[in-house]
Design an enzyme around this catalytic site. Structure first.
Site, PDB file in Angstrom:
ATOM      1  CG  ASP A 149      -1.581  -1.279   1.493  1.00  0.00           C
ATOM      2  OD1 ASP A 149      -0.918  -2.222   1.984  1.00  0.00           O
ATOM      3  OD2 ASP A 149      -2.778  -1.369   1.198  1.00  0.00           O
ATOM      4  CG  ASP A 198      -7.502  -2.478  -0.592  1.00  0.00           C
ATOM      5  OD1 ASP A 198      -6.479  -1.954  -1.064  1.00  0.00           O
ATOM      6  OD2 ASP A 198      -7.673  -2.640   0.626  1.00  0.00           O
TER       7      ASP A 198
HETATM    8  C1  DX5 Z   1      -6.703   1.512   2.240  1.00  0.00           C
HETATM    9  C2  DX5 Z   1      -5.769   0.390   2.579  1.00  0.00           C
HETATM   10  C3  DX5 Z   1      -6.553  -0.737   3.251  1.00  0.00           C
HETATM   11  C4  DX5 Z   1      -5.736  -1.972   3.470  1.00  0.00           C
HETATM   12  C5  DX5 Z   1      -6.580  -3.135   3.986  1.00  0.00           C
HETATM   13  O1  DX5 Z   1      -5.960   2.539   1.681  1.00  0.00           O
HETATM   14  O2  DX5 Z   1      -5.129  -0.069   1.408  1.00  0.00           O
HETATM   15  O3  DX5 Z   1      -7.660  -1.051   2.455  1.00  0.00           O
HETATM   16  O4  DX5 Z   1      -5.162  -2.278   2.279  1.00  0.00           O
HETATM   17  O5  DX5 Z   1      -7.372  -2.681   4.982  1.00  0.00           O
HETATM   18  P1  DX5 Z   1      -8.154  -3.671   5.960  1.00  0.00           P
HETATM   19  O6  DX5 Z   1      -7.377  -3.644   7.235  1.00  0.00           O
HETATM   20  O7  DX5 Z   1      -9.522  -3.089   6.068  1.00  0.00           O
HETATM   21  O8  DX5 Z   1      -8.175  -5.044   5.340  1.00  0.00           O
END
Ligand code: DX5
Length: 228
Positions: A37, A179
């Site tokens: 990310d 996501d």
């Molecule tokens: C948003 C992030 C989240 C992460 C996953 O910018 O990229 O989506 O990847 O988040 P969770 O903890 O909700 O799985």
């Protein structure tokens, strides 16, 4: 033929003091790819890591790496993330003045190109670039942080994107990724709507039975939802 279900962990929840070990643990747990990310503090109100961090762990895994570029200037940074070992770059439609050109640029670097849509962005934003991508990412949270609440109103958009891919005759080659807030309670909704690549962070790392259970359980729940 439905696209295969894949589990793509977000690395946001890991202990960055031992990132290499965490990547190995994810591969051992049975994930299919690793999603990094990447955040620039401009496109999203958070700042994470650059290509050198990804390059430092490339040798620890044989899995495909994908960079989710939550950045304002993806064109300027794309080559660095390919050089760091990412097989796929995901750019946000909202950050690209010339999305068609950006996706072609990524392909010219030898990487797979994918496009992400924030919750408020309509599916039509990708209508004229489906031939340039191998994946469309439908964000189910507003990007920037892990651990946010799933936005269930994205399910009609997931269905719409999948239908566009089918109508374009690309259903055998283009995946739909989701996501944000993906876990045991939400995976059936996204999978039955047409998503097949599941990004999860919090749900994988908070499973009391461990990573391997979290991965296999998420995959099984998605497959059961598709089977109806
Ligand atoms: C948003 C992030 C989240 C992460 C996953 O910018 O990229 O989506 O990847 O988040 P969770 O903890 O909700 O799985």
């Amino acid at each position: 033929m439905p696209r295969p279900i894949e589990i793509a962990p977000s690395i946001l929840p890991v202990d960055f003091a031992k990132l290499g070990e965490e990547i190995v643990a994810l591969e051992t747990a049975g994930v299919d790819r690793i999603q990094f990310d990447v955040m620039d503090g401009q496109f999203v109100p958070n700042l994470t890591f650059g290509p050198d961090i990804i390059a430092s762990v490339r040798k620890h895994s044989s899995l495909p790496f994908e960079a989710h570029l939550m950045v304002l200037t993806p064109d300027a940074m794309a080559a660095q993330y390919v050089d760091a070992g990412c097989q796929r770059l995901i750019v946000h439609a909202e950050a690209c003045t010339h999305l068609h050109r950006t996706l072609g640029h990524i392909a010219s670097l030898g990487a797979k190109a994918a496009v992400a849509l924030n919750p408020a962005t309509p599916a039509d934003a990708v209508a004229h670039v489906l031939d340039l991508v191998d994946m469309v990412l439908v964000m189910t949270v507003n990007p920037g942080f892990g651990g946010q609440s799933y936005i269930a109103t994205m399910e009609p958009k997931i269905r719409e994107v999948r239908a566009m891919i089918v109508a374009a005759g690309l259903d055998d080659v283009v995946d739909v990724e989701v996501d944000g807030g993906i876990g045991p309670a939400t995976v059936a909704g996204v999978a039955s709507s047409g998503a097949n690549i599941l990004v999860a962070g919090t749900a994988l790392f908070r499973d009391p039975e461990g990573l391997a259970h979290a991965v296999s359980d998420l995959r099984a729940r998605a497959q059961a939802a598709i089977a109806g």
